[in-house]
Structure formats: structure tokens, C-alpha cells
Scaffold this motif. Sequence first.
Motif, PDB file in Angstrom:
ATOM      1  N   SER A 186     -17.098  41.659  40.953  1.00 24.97           N
ATOM      2  CA  SER A 186     -16.936  43.098  40.775  1.00 24.97           C
ATOM      3  C   SER A 186     -17.318  43.517  39.366  1.00 24.97           C
ATOM      4  O   SER A 186     -17.067  42.793  38.405  1.00 24.97           O
ATOM      5  N   MET A 187     -17.879  44.716  39.269  1.00 24.40           N
ATOM      6  CA  MET A 187     -18.224  45.263  37.958  1.00 24.40           C
ATOM      7  C   MET A 187     -17.047  45.978  37.310  1.00 24.40           C
ATOM      8  O   MET A 187     -17.123  46.370  36.154  1.00 24.40           O
ATOM      9  N   ARG A 188     -15.965  46.137  38.039  1.00 29.89           N
ATOM     10  CA  ARG A 188     -14.813  46.861  37.506  1.00 29.89           C
ATOM     11  C   ARG A 188     -13.895  45.927  36.757  1.00 29.89           C
ATOM     12  O   ARG A 188     -13.592  44.836  37.211  1.00 29.89           O
ATOM     13  N   GLY A 189     -13.430  46.374  35.589  1.00 31.98           N
ATOM     14  CA  GLY A 189     -12.393  45.650  34.895  1.00 31.98           C
ATOM     15  C   GLY A 189     -11.052  46.100  35.420  1.00 31.98           C
ATOM     16  O   GLY A 189     -10.888  47.253  35.820  1.00 31.98           O
ATOM     17  N   THR A 190     -10.075  45.215  35.443  1.00 36.04           N
ATOM     18  CA  THR A 190      -8.733  45.587  35.870  1.00 36.04           C
ATOM     19  C   THR A 190      -7.709  44.959  34.937  1.00 36.04           C
ATOM     20  O   THR A 190      -8.032  44.090  34.131  1.00 36.04           O
ATOM     21  N   SER A 191      -6.465  45.369  35.086  1.00 38.37           N
ATOM     22  CA  SER A 191      -5.378  44.811  34.283  1.00 38.37           C
ATOM     23  C   SER A 191      -4.660  43.677  35.003  1.00 38.37           C
ATOM     24  O   SER A 191      -3.707  43.118  34.461  1.00 38.37           O
ATOM     25  N   ASN A 192      -5.102  43.336  36.191  1.00 39.44           N
ATOM     26  CA  ASN A 192      -4.433  42.335  37.014  1.00 39.44           C
ATOM     27  C   ASN A 192      -5.062  40.958  36.809  1.00 39.44           C
ATOM     28  O   ASN A 192      -6.231  40.744  37.123  1.00 39.44           O
ATOM     29  N   LEU A 193      -4.273  40.012  36.315  1.00 43.68           N
ATOM     30  CA  LEU A 193      -4.787  38.664  36.067  1.00 43.68           C
ATOM     31  C   LEU A 193      -5.414  38.056  37.317  1.00 43.68           C
ATOM     32  O   LEU A 193      -6.427  37.359  37.231  1.00 43.68           O
ATOM     33  N   ALA A 194      -4.816  38.312  38.456  1.00 42.99           N
ATOM     34  CA  ALA A 194      -5.258  37.679  39.703  1.00 42.99           C
ATOM     35  C   ALA A 194      -6.649  38.150  40.128  1.00 42.99           C
ATOM     36  O   ALA A 194      -7.275  37.514  40.986  1.00 42.99           O
ATOM     37  N   ASP A 195      -7.129  39.233  39.562  1.00 47.15           N
ATOM     38  CA  ASP A 195      -8.445  39.756  39.935  1.00 47.15           C
ATOM     39  C   ASP A 195      -9.587  39.000  39.260  1.00 47.15           C
ATOM     40  O   ASP A 195     -10.746  39.180  39.627  1.00 47.15           O
ATOM     41  N   TYR A 196      -9.271  38.180  38.278  1.00 44.75           N
ATOM     42  CA  TYR A 196     -10.301  37.517  37.493  1.00 44.75           C
ATOM     43  C   TYR A 196     -10.552  36.104  38.000  1.00 44.75           C
ATOM     44  O   TYR A 196      -9.635  35.356  38.313  1.00 44.75           O
ATOM     45  N   ASP A 197     -11.838  35.755  38.048  1.00 41.06           N
ATOM     46  CA  ASP A 197     -12.256  34.476  38.619  1.00 41.06           C
ATOM     47  C   ASP A 197     -12.477  33.399  37.570  1.00 41.06           C
ATOM     48  O   ASP A 197     -12.359  32.207  37.872  1.00 41.06           O
ATOM     49  N   TYR A 198     -12.842  33.801  36.373  1.00 43.24           N
ATOM     50  CA  TYR A 198     -13.203  32.841  35.344  1.00 43.24           C
ATOM     51  C   TYR A 198     -12.464  33.161  34.042  1.00 43.24           C
ATOM     52  O   TYR A 198     -12.299  34.337  33.695  1.00 43.24           O
ATOM     53  N   TRP A 199     -12.072  32.098  33.345  1.00 48.75           N
ATOM     54  CA  TRP A 199     -11.297  32.236  32.108  1.00 48.75           C
ATOM     55  C   TRP A 199     -11.873  31.343  31.019  1.00 48.75           C
ATOM     56  O   TRP A 199     -12.365  30.238  31.301  1.00 48.75           O
ATOM     57  N   GLY A 200     -11.778  31.823  29.783  1.00 45.58           N
ATOM     58  CA  GLY A 200     -12.110  30.994  28.652  1.00 45.58           C
ATOM     59  C   GLY A 200     -10.947  30.110  28.256  1.00 45.58           C
ATOM     60  O   GLY A 200      -9.877  30.168  28.862  1.00 45.58           O
ATOM     61  N   GLN A 201     -11.161  29.321  27.218  1.00 40.58           N
ATOM     62  CA  GLN A 201     -10.140  28.359  26.784  1.00 40.58           C
ATOM     63  C   GLN A 201      -9.125  28.989  25.841  1.00 40.58           C
ATOM     64  O   GLN A 201      -8.083  28.401  25.570  1.00 40.58           O
ATOM     65  N   GLY A 202      -9.425  30.167  25.335  1.00 44.06           N
ATOM     66  CA  GLY A 202      -8.504  30.885  24.462  1.00 44.06           C
ATOM     67  C   GLY A 202      -8.787  30.651  22.986  1.00 44.06           C
ATOM     68  O   GLY A 202      -9.342  29.629  22.587  1.00 44.06           O
ATOM     69  N   THR A 203      -8.398  31.630  22.182  1.00 47.11           N
ATOM     70  CA  THR A 203      -8.502  31.529  20.733  1.00 47.11           C
ATOM     71  C   THR A 203      -7.212  32.058  20.113  1.00 47.11           C
ATOM     72  O   THR A 203      -6.691  33.095  20.533  1.00 47.11           O
ATOM     73  N   GLN A 204      -6.695  31.339  19.136  1.00 40.45           N
ATOM     74  CA  GLN A 204      -5.396  31.673  18.547  1.00 40.45           C
ATOM     75  C   GLN A 204      -5.543  32.791  17.512  1.00 40.45           C
ATOM     76  O   GLN A 204      -6.408  32.716  16.627  1.00 40.45           O
ATOM     77  N   VAL A 205      -4.686  33.776  17.626  1.00 41.56           N
ATOM     78  CA  VAL A 205      -4.572  34.837  16.627  1.00 41.56           C
ATOM     79  C   VAL A 205      -3.149  34.804  16.083  1.00 41.56           C
ATOM     80  O   VAL A 205      -2.189  34.900  16.855  1.00 41.56           O
ATOM     81  N   THR A 206      -3.029  34.656  14.776  1.00 41.92           N
ATOM     82  CA  THR A 206      -1.717  34.628  14.130  1.00 41.92           C
ATOM     83  C   THR A 206      -1.677  35.701  13.056  1.00 41.92           C
ATOM     84  O   THR A 206      -2.540  35.730  12.175  1.00 41.92           O
ATOM     85  N   VAL A 207      -0.678  36.573  13.150  1.00 43.83           N
ATOM     86  CA  VAL A 207      -0.525  37.659  12.185  1.00 43.83           C
ATOM     87  C   VAL A 207       0.743  37.390  11.388  1.00 43.83           C
ATOM     88  O   VAL A 207       1.842  37.334  11.958  1.00 43.83           O
ATOM     89  N   SER A 208       0.587  37.233  10.085  1.00 39.37           N
ATOM     90  CA  SER A 208       1.737  36.953   9.232  1.00 39.37           C
ATOM     91  C   SER A 208       2.318  38.247   8.678  1.00 39.37           C
ATOM     92  O   SER A 208       1.604  39.213   8.430  1.00 39.37           O
ATOM     93  N   SER A 209       3.636  38.224   8.454  1.00 40.54           N
ATOM     94  CA  SER A 209       4.313  39.426   7.946  1.00 40.54           C
ATOM     95  C   SER A 209       4.373  39.429   6.432  1.00 40.54           C
ATOM     96  O   SER A 209       4.034  38.449   5.787  1.00 40.54           O
TER      97      SER A 209
END
Length: 125
Positions: A102-125
Motif C-alpha cells: 500500500s502507498m498509504r502510511g498508517t499508525s498501526n504497527l500491524a499494517d507494516y510488512d518490513y522493518w529496519g534494525q533500529g537506531t538508538q536515540v538518547t536525549v540527555s537532560s
Amino acid sequence: QVQLVESGGGLVQTGGSLRLSCAASGRTFSTYGMGWFRQAPGKERQFVAAISGSGITRFYADSVKGRFTISRENAKTTVYLQMNSLNPEDTAVYYCAARGGSMRGTSNLADYDYWGQGTQVTVSS
């Protein structure tokens, strides 16, 4: 099969900015709805932003609206997440995801077929 590779994460101070990139394989990238999600330690993965295949339609989680911007360059098969005014609550592993059918983006995780491995974001106070 679509492969997604995120980059651009890191450590930043409160109020700072980062730009995440997600490079996708495949020659039909413009037909994929794309999304960004994040997962903090001990919490469920949650929606951040989504964009349609054309890039025209975009929407955001309320928690990031006005601070984050999702965009894409179909010629480079890449989707971006510009993150401004970061705060410690934004600390998480950020994942990009693609909808193969599908060309539509959604907010539902289950709608997505492929995922990346992730990248860490850390915000310090």
C-alpha cells in the motif's frame, strides 16, 4: 523483499536536533507507505510519523507534532525523520517500516510488512 537500514541516531542534549535516515532496497520504493516508530525500554513500540508513497500525505503522533518532520526522497529510496526540540522522553530505539502492499502510511504497527534494525536515540537532560 525489502531491506531497510536506519542511520543517524546518537546522543544529544535536551533541545537539540537529529535527522534519522532510512535507506530502502527495491525499485518500487515510491509505492510503499512508510512509517517511523519508536520503542523505549520497558515500553511497547509506538507510532511516531507516517508518509504516503507520493510524500503528499503525512501525519504524526501528538507527542511529536510540531517538532518532528517526516519526508522522503523516492529517487534515493530514502525516508527521513527530522527531530527538533528533543527532550528525554524522546529517548528510544527508532525503527522505520514499509508497507509492501500500500502507498498509504498508517499508525498501526500491524499494517507494516518490513522493518529496519533500529537506531538508538538518547536525549540527555
